[in-house]
Design an enzyme around this catalytic site. Structure first.
Site, PDB file in Angstrom:
ATOM      1  N   LYS A 108      -6.260  -4.212  -9.039  1.00  0.00           N
ATOM      2  CA  LYS A 108      -6.676  -2.888  -9.539  1.00  0.00           C
ATOM      3  C   LYS A 108      -7.142  -1.969  -8.417  1.00  0.00           C
ATOM      4  O   LYS A 108      -7.165  -0.754  -8.580  1.00  0.00           O
ATOM      5  CB  LYS A 108      -7.768  -3.053 -10.609  1.00  0.00           C
ATOM      6  CG  LYS A 108      -8.999  -3.786 -10.097  1.00  0.00           C
ATOM      7  CD  LYS A 108     -10.025  -4.075 -11.193  1.00  0.00           C
ATOM      8  CE  LYS A 108      -9.773  -5.334 -11.977  1.00  0.00           C
ATOM      9  NZ  LYS A 108      -9.734  -6.597 -11.197  1.00  0.00           N
ATOM     10  N   THR A 166       1.902  -7.669 -15.392  1.00  0.00           N
ATOM     11  CA  THR A 166       0.711  -6.866 -15.715  1.00  0.00           C
ATOM     12  C   THR A 166      -0.509  -7.384 -14.953  1.00  0.00           C
ATOM     13  O   THR A 166      -0.611  -8.569 -14.662  1.00  0.00           O
ATOM     14  CB  THR A 166       0.399  -6.903 -17.230  1.00  0.00           C
ATOM     15  OG1 THR A 166       0.399  -8.274 -17.670  1.00  0.00           O
ATOM     16  CG2 THR A 166       1.412  -6.114 -18.040  1.00  0.00           C
ATOM     17  N   ARG A 167      -1.440  -6.462 -14.659  1.00  0.00           N
ATOM     18  CA  ARG A 167      -2.720  -6.806 -14.030  1.00  0.00           C
ATOM     19  C   ARG A 167      -3.811  -5.982 -14.707  1.00  0.00           C
ATOM     20  O   ARG A 167      -3.647  -4.774 -14.934  1.00  0.00           O
ATOM     21  CB  ARG A 167      -2.714  -6.424 -12.550  1.00  0.00           C
ATOM     22  CG  ARG A 167      -1.947  -7.357 -11.651  1.00  0.00           C
ATOM     23  CD  ARG A 167      -2.661  -8.682 -11.480  1.00  0.00           C
ATOM     24  NE  ARG A 167      -2.002  -9.575 -10.551  1.00  0.00           N
ATOM     25  CZ  ARG A 167      -1.016 -10.412 -10.847  1.00  0.00           C
ATOM     26  NH1 ARG A 167      -0.515 -10.448 -12.057  1.00  0.00           N
ATOM     27  NH2 ARG A 167      -0.509 -11.217  -9.935  1.00  0.00           N
ATOM     28  N   HIS A 186      -9.729 -19.526 -11.524  1.00  0.00           N
ATOM     29  CA  HIS A 186      -9.784 -20.798 -10.791  1.00  0.00           C
ATOM     30  C   HIS A 186      -9.181 -21.932 -11.631  1.00  0.00           C
ATOM     31  O   HIS A 186      -9.766 -23.016 -11.751  1.00  0.00           O
ATOM     32  CB  HIS A 186     -11.222 -21.154 -10.392  1.00  0.00           C
ATOM     33  CG  HIS A 186     -11.855 -20.134  -9.498  1.00  0.00           C
ATOM     34  ND1 HIS A 186     -11.238 -19.639  -8.373  1.00  0.00           N
ATOM     35  CD2 HIS A 186     -13.047 -19.487  -9.577  1.00  0.00           C
ATOM     36  CE1 HIS A 186     -12.022 -18.744  -7.792  1.00  0.00           C
ATOM     37  NE2 HIS A 186     -13.117 -18.627  -8.501  1.00  0.00           N
ATOM     38  N   CYS A 222       0.972 -18.520  -9.422  1.00  0.00           N
ATOM     39  CA  CYS A 222       0.612 -17.368  -8.601  1.00  0.00           C
ATOM     40  C   CYS A 222      -0.508 -17.838  -7.675  1.00  0.00           C
ATOM     41  O   CYS A 222      -1.013 -18.962  -7.822  1.00  0.00           O
ATOM     42  CB  CYS A 222       0.130 -16.270  -9.549  1.00  0.00           C
ATOM     43  SG  CYS A 222      -0.218 -14.671  -8.808  1.00  0.00           S
ATOM     44  N   HIS A 257       2.761 -10.612  -8.647  1.00  0.00           N
ATOM     45  CA  HIS A 257       3.840 -10.624  -9.640  1.00  0.00           C
ATOM     46  C   HIS A 257       3.275 -11.046 -10.998  1.00  0.00           C
ATOM     47  O   HIS A 257       2.117 -11.470 -11.098  1.00  0.00           O
ATOM     48  CB  HIS A 257       4.949 -11.578  -9.209  1.00  0.00           C
ATOM     49  CG  HIS A 257       4.458 -12.984  -8.998  1.00  0.00           C
ATOM     50  ND1 HIS A 257       3.749 -13.355  -7.878  1.00  0.00           N
ATOM     51  CD2 HIS A 257       4.539 -14.095  -9.770  1.00  0.00           C
ATOM     52  CE1 HIS A 257       3.423 -14.634  -7.974  1.00  0.00           C
ATOM     53  NE2 HIS A 257       3.886 -15.111  -9.122  1.00  0.00           N
ATOM     54  N   LYS A 266      -0.770 -12.750 -23.094  1.00  0.00           N
ATOM     55  CA  LYS A 266      -0.817 -13.266 -21.719  1.00  0.00           C
ATOM     56  C   LYS A 266      -2.234 -13.704 -21.382  1.00  0.00           C
ATOM     57  O   LYS A 266      -3.184 -12.961 -21.630  1.00  0.00           O
ATOM     58  CB  LYS A 266      -0.368 -12.173 -20.752  1.00  0.00           C
ATOM     59  CG  LYS A 266      -0.398 -12.608 -19.300  1.00  0.00           C
ATOM     60  CD  LYS A 266       0.014 -11.475 -18.379  1.00  0.00           C
ATOM     61  CE  LYS A 266      -0.193 -11.859 -16.933  1.00  0.00           C
ATOM     62  NZ  LYS A 266       0.084 -10.743 -16.016  1.00  0.00           N
TER      63      LYS A 266
HETATM   64  C1  LIG Z   1      -2.447 -15.185 -11.699  1.00  0.00           C
HETATM   65  C2  LIG Z   1      -3.137 -13.999 -11.113  1.00  0.00           C
HETATM   66  C3  LIG Z   1      -3.698 -13.054 -11.940  1.00  0.00           C
HETATM   67  C4  LIG Z   1      -4.383 -11.964 -11.410  1.00  0.00           C
HETATM   68  N1  LIG Z   1      -4.889 -11.035 -12.261  1.00  0.00           N
HETATM   69  C5  LIG Z   1      -5.476  -9.928 -11.758  1.00  0.00           C
HETATM   70  C6  LIG Z   1      -5.864  -8.893 -12.628  1.00  0.00           C
HETATM   71  O1  LIG Z   1      -5.662  -8.970 -13.839  1.00  0.00           O
HETATM   72  N2  LIG Z   1      -6.444  -7.796 -12.080  1.00  0.00           N
HETATM   73  C7  LIG Z   1      -6.645  -7.668 -10.740  1.00  0.00           C
HETATM   74  O2  LIG Z   1      -7.191  -6.649 -10.318  1.00  0.00           O
HETATM   75  N3  LIG Z   1      -6.247  -8.638  -9.888  1.00  0.00           N
HETATM   76  C8  LIG Z   1      -5.661  -9.745 -10.353  1.00  0.00           C
HETATM   77  N4  LIG Z   1      -5.220 -10.723  -9.528  1.00  0.00           N
HETATM   78  C9  LIG Z   1      -5.445 -10.588  -8.079  1.00  0.00           C
HETATM   79  C10 LIG Z   1      -4.463  -9.650  -7.423  1.00  0.00           C
HETATM   80  O3  LIG Z   1      -3.193  -9.787  -7.992  1.00  0.00           O
HETATM   81  C11 LIG Z   1      -4.470  -9.913  -5.928  1.00  0.00           C
HETATM   82  O4  LIG Z   1      -5.806  -9.744  -5.463  1.00  0.00           O
HETATM   83  C12 LIG Z   1      -3.562  -8.953  -5.184  1.00  0.00           C
HETATM   84  O5  LIG Z   1      -2.268  -8.992  -5.716  1.00  0.00           O
HETATM   85  C13 LIG Z   1      -3.538  -9.337  -3.704  1.00  0.00           C
HETATM   86  O6  LIG Z   1      -2.634  -8.488  -3.032  1.00  0.00           O
HETATM   87  P1  LIG Z   1      -2.242  -8.801  -1.519  1.00  0.00           P
HETATM   88  O7  LIG Z   1      -1.517  -7.627  -1.008  1.00  0.00           O
HETATM   89  O8  LIG Z   1      -3.455  -9.294  -0.798  1.00  0.00           O
HETATM   90  O9  LIG Z   1      -1.267 -10.084  -1.618  1.00  0.00           O
HETATM   91  P2  LIG Z   1       0.320 -10.102  -1.889  1.00  0.00           P
HETATM   92  O10 LIG Z   1       0.682  -9.088  -2.907  1.00  0.00           O
HETATM   93  O11 LIG Z   1       0.708 -11.512  -2.117  1.00  0.00           O
HETATM   94  O12 LIG Z   1       0.923  -9.572  -0.525  1.00  0.00           O
HETATM   95  C14 LIG Z   1       0.855 -10.288   0.683  1.00  0.00           C
HETATM   96  C15 LIG Z   1       2.196 -10.097   1.354  1.00  0.00           C
HETATM   97  O13 LIG Z   1       2.139 -10.517   2.711  1.00  0.00           O
HETATM   98  C16 LIG Z   1       3.411 -11.037   3.028  1.00  0.00           C
HETATM   99  N5  LIG Z   1       3.268 -11.862   4.234  1.00  0.00           N
HETATM  100  C17 LIG Z   1       2.449 -12.918   4.400  1.00  0.00           C
HETATM  101  N6  LIG Z   1       2.575 -13.420   5.632  1.00  0.00           N
HETATM  102  C18 LIG Z   1       3.497 -12.662   6.260  1.00  0.00           C
HETATM  103  C19 LIG Z   1       4.072 -12.696   7.561  1.00  0.00           C
HETATM  104  N7  LIG Z   1       3.732 -13.619   8.469  1.00  0.00           N
HETATM  105  N8  LIG Z   1       5.010 -11.771   7.897  1.00  0.00           N
HETATM  106  C20 LIG Z   1       5.367 -10.820   6.981  1.00  0.00           C
HETATM  107  N9  LIG Z   1       4.854 -10.755   5.720  1.00  0.00           N
HETATM  108  C21 LIG Z   1       3.940 -11.658   5.385  1.00  0.00           C
HETATM  109  C22 LIG Z   1       3.795 -11.825   1.787  1.00  0.00           C
HETATM  110  O14 LIG Z   1       5.183 -12.088   1.720  1.00  0.00           O
HETATM  111  C23 LIG Z   1       3.302 -10.905   0.690  1.00  0.00           C
HETATM  112  O15 LIG Z   1       4.328 -10.037   0.224  1.00  0.00           O
HETATM  113  C24 LIG Z   1      -4.508 -11.820 -10.014  1.00  0.00           C
HETATM  114  C25 LIG Z   1      -3.918 -12.766  -9.156  1.00  0.00           C
HETATM  115  C26 LIG Z   1      -3.227 -13.836  -9.696  1.00  0.00           C
HETATM  116  C27 LIG Z   1      -2.590 -14.820  -8.773  1.00  0.00           C
END
Ligand SMILES: Cc1cc2nc3c(=O)[nH]c(=O)nc-3n(C[C@H](O)[C@H](O)[C@H](O)COP(=O)(O)OP(=O)(O)OC[C@H]3O[C@@H](n4cnc5c(N)ncnc54)[C@H](O)[C@@H]3O)c2cc1C
Length: 406
Positions: A358, A62-63, A281, A325, A59, A276
């Site tokens: 990304k 933007t990323r 870390h 986040c 969330h 933004k």
């Molecule tokens: C502040 C911040 C800035 C960032 N900036 C960048 C950027 O500029 N560019 C970039 O490339 N990346 C960026 N990242 C990293 C990137 O956003 C993450 O690597 C990516 O969103 C991870 O996606 P995900 O699907 O692993 O996690 P998520 O999108 O969090 O999805 C995991 C999902 O699993 C669900 N879940 C967990 N456990 C269970 C369960 N037991 N049962 C059912 N559902 C479950 C959760 O509810 C969640 O919806 C940033 C991250 C942060 C926090």
């Protein structure tokens, strides 16, 4: 692959069976669901929250997407495919999801960020320009990096709209026949040599294959990842610029910079009229995602404002918005993309270490390949679990099928 059918569980309730169940419908899971459904598989996606939501990692409006990847040149080929797939998703969704601003990777000449970005650019023949901090300021006046900073400008960098992207993947998956259940938490899962199952807060399901994309909750679902997928609290701020015209997408490339105070990233004003930024870390806070402190404290904001005041003084006004986040860090900060070491029917996408968004589009394709063929044409050697031999926890994951559990 098996077609769809229903079976009874030990209590006599009907168990719905799918080709693949995807756990987690955030960035990676929604993309995986999309690719699997579009390949004609019968798929179920499950998330404990809504799509989108603000408790995980995808969330904040933007990323950054950038091609001159300082982290490792291996990522560049995956990024090229990611760009193609994001553009394809835009066509399906009928909306713009990717905005090009150019990107800056900057730092000391011998630091990992500048030298890594230069290496990736040269190895992959990416268009790029190298300039000093002064030259960067003349070109993009919002930037005031120290004179001696080495800056690499790559014109294809930009940003994605993560909430819109997750919804576009979900809508595309549903249009291709996928089922998706939100507000349904997976409590347990298991796999035998012939099938997989999940038990949720509402029901039990079976599938031929399982994909676990649980973000910051990865090690709660896969205990072997304890210590290999470590959640960390992050803070984002949108500061009101005193000269907003310098921080528009047309005049302000996204950045990743290495300075005395650490590594920071930033983006132009978009949707929120604020510059933004975040610190990679942030304050080094390892957390449990279920009990993380989600309020933004004055010291969180001060840390970001101090950086902005020194290097982006025209962007360092009052905070318009702040958010927490979660990063999920692997020990080497490279992703974890692999089949489960003990359960080859289960694929894992985890440990995106703050730079995964990304790649969601190509990770969805890779996970779909792993489900269909147990392999992928993409180069994922860097991301295999075997590299952590001896690290992490070796506690057993649940193995039995529902019929063997009770
Ligand atoms: C502040 C911040 C800035 C960032 N900036 C960048 C950027 O500029 N560019 C970039 O490339 N990346 C960026 N990242 C990293 C990137 O956003 C993450 O690597 C990516 O969103 C991870 O996606 P995900 O699907 O692993 O996690 P998520 O999108 O969090 O999805 C995991 C999902 O699993 C669900 N879940 C967990 N456990 C269970 C369960 N037991 N049962 C059912 N559902 C479950 C959760 O509810 C969640 O919806 C940033 C991250 C942060 C926090």
């Amino acid at each position: 692959m098996a077609g769809w059918h229903r079976r009874e569980d030990p209590e006599g309730q009907l168990l719905t069976t799918y080709d693949v169940i995807v756990v987690g419908l955030g960035g990676m899971g929604s993309a995986t669901l999309y690719h699997l459904a579009r390949r004609g598989l019968r798929v179920l996606g499950l998330d404990r929250y809504d799509v989108p939501h603000e408790y995980g990692s995808s969330h904040g409006l933007t990323r950054i997407i950038r091609l001159a990847y300082w982290e490792h040149p291996t990522y560049v080929a995956l990024l090229r495919r990611s760009y193609q797939l994001w553009r394809k998703l835009e066509q399906d969704a009928g909306e713009q999801l990717l905005h090009i601003t150019g990107s800056i990777d900057a730092g000391p000449a011998d630091g990992p960020v500048f030298s890594g970005a230069l290496r990736s650019s040269e190895l992959h023949g990416l268009p790029h320009e190298v300039m000093t901090g002064d030259e960067l300021h003349r070109r993009f006046p919002g930037y005031r990096l120290p004179r001696g900073t080495q800056c690499l400008y790559q014109p294809e960098g930009g940003f994605l709209l993560p909430e819109r992207c997750n919804l576009a993947h979900l809508a595309g998956a549903k249009a291709a026949g996928a089922e998706a259940h939100t507000q349904e938490q997976v409590i347990e899962w298991g796999a035998t040599s012939g099938e997989c199952w999940v038990a949720t807060s509402k029901a039990s399901y079976q599938a031929n294959r399982l994909v676990l994309c649980a973000g910051a909750w990865a090690s709660k679902l896969i205990p072997e990842l304890t210590g290999l997928a470590q959640p960390e609290r992050q803070v984002l701020a949108w500061l009101e610029p005193s000269r907003p015209e310098l921080f528009t997408p047309e005049r302000f490339p996204v950045f990743y910079v290495e300075v005395e105070e650490g590594r920071f990233y930033g983006l132009p004003s978009f949707l929120v009229p604020g510059f933004k930024l975040g610190r990679y870390h942030h304050r080094g806070e390892q957390v449990d995602p279920d009990s993380m402190h989600r309020e933004v404290e004055p010291e969180d904001e001060e840390l970001l404002r101090g950086f902005a005041a020194r290097y982006f003084p025209d962007g360092a006004g009052p905070a318009l918005m702040t958010k927490t986040c979660l990063f999920t860090n692997s020990p080497d900060e490279h992703f974890i993309l692999d089949l489960h070491p003990e359960h080859p029917r289960v694929a894992i996408a985890a440990g995106f270490s703050g730079h995964g968004y990304k790649f969601c589009s190509v990770v969805g394709e890779i996970m779909a390949d792993l489900c269909q063929r147990s392999e992928t044409r993409h180069e994922i050697g860097l991301f295999r679990l075997g590299r952590f031999q001896g690290l992490g926890s070796r506690r057993a994951v649940p193995k039995s099928a529902p019929t063997e559990r009770k």
